[in-house]
Scaffold this motif. Sequence first.
Motif, PDB file in Angstrom:
ATOM      1  N   HIS A 112      14.629 -25.010 -81.562  1.00 57.45           N
ATOM      2  CA  HIS A 112      14.407 -24.622 -83.021  1.00 57.45           C
ATOM      3  C   HIS A 112      13.541 -25.872 -83.714  1.00 57.45           C
ATOM      4  N   ASP A 114      12.526 -28.116 -87.189  1.00 57.68           N
ATOM      5  CA  ASP A 114      13.001 -28.029 -88.363  1.00 57.68           C
ATOM      6  C   ASP A 114      12.634 -27.265 -89.503  1.00 57.68           C
ATOM      7  N   SER A 115      14.091 -26.677 -90.523  1.00 53.98           N
ATOM      8  CA  SER A 115      13.866 -25.730 -91.324  1.00 53.98           C
ATOM      9  C   SER A 115      12.088 -25.566 -92.094  1.00 53.98           C
ATOM     10  N   ASN A 116      11.786 -27.060 -92.199  1.00 46.06           N
ATOM     11  CA  ASN A 116      10.609 -26.955 -92.666  1.00 46.06           C
ATOM     12  C   ASN A 116       9.393 -27.050 -92.072  1.00 46.06           C
ATOM     13  N   THR A 118       6.892 -24.213 -91.405  1.00 44.08           N
ATOM     14  CA  THR A 118       6.666 -22.863 -91.112  1.00 44.08           C
ATOM     15  C   THR A 118       4.887 -22.510 -90.580  1.00 44.08           C
TER      16      THR A 118
END
Length: 263
Positions: A112, A114-116, A118
């Motif tokens: 996965h 990281d959420s930051n 993109t």
Amino acid sequence: MESGVEELMPRLLPVGDCDLAEDFDPTVPPRTPQEYLKRVQIEAARCPDVVVAQIDPRKLKKKQTVNISISGCQPAPEGYSPTLKWQQQQVANFSAVRQSLNKHRNHWRSQHLDSNVTMPKSEDEEGWKKFCLGERVYSEIDALSDNENLGIDYMKVGFPPLLSIVSRMNQATVTSVLEYLISWFGEKKFTPELGRWLYALLACLEKPLLPEAHSLIRQLARRCSEVRVLEESKNEEQISALNLIICLVSRYFDQRDLADEPS
């Protein structure tokens, strides 16, 4: 049709003169096979010999001009030409990196992000430049403020070429991003951020090279040699990085005419 044209495009179904009624109207739908064939002959005779396509220039891709040079790389500054042993070692290390990447690609692709993180779309040139280089390098900001130094803001400094990122890039995206960064490098200075991404993208580039990739890496090696010569401060670390890219392009990807002569 003229005889010369008929010789190039012989009729598959020769049709002689059709006996049609005097009131034959070619503008109405044909009622018999003879009327249909006659209508085809009339329409063919009206076709111009030369047709010019109407192209909307706004739909053309930007930067289509390609400058091709058949010259090799410029020699390294005196005292900075890499030895053959050094070049061979770099090729061996690079080969090991590529083998490891290919072996574990599926594993890293499944990790996965990281959420930051993109990742831009493949065709987003500006997005990829900012993603790889960061706004600081991309916008040529000399230094970060004190507040920005308190933590790592990857939007400012650029995302590193993590295995979890590059493993998600298919060959089309690898080639596109390589093209974007080489285009940027054509007018800008060499930076560590750029060097890391160029190395990673070369490691992801599959052999045999596609023609577009072949042209890109040759362009990259020549640009490295130009920057190396113009390096006024003779920064040894930077020249070593430029030597490395030239070495990989010339000796790993078999562009031997671009290789540095051993010192």
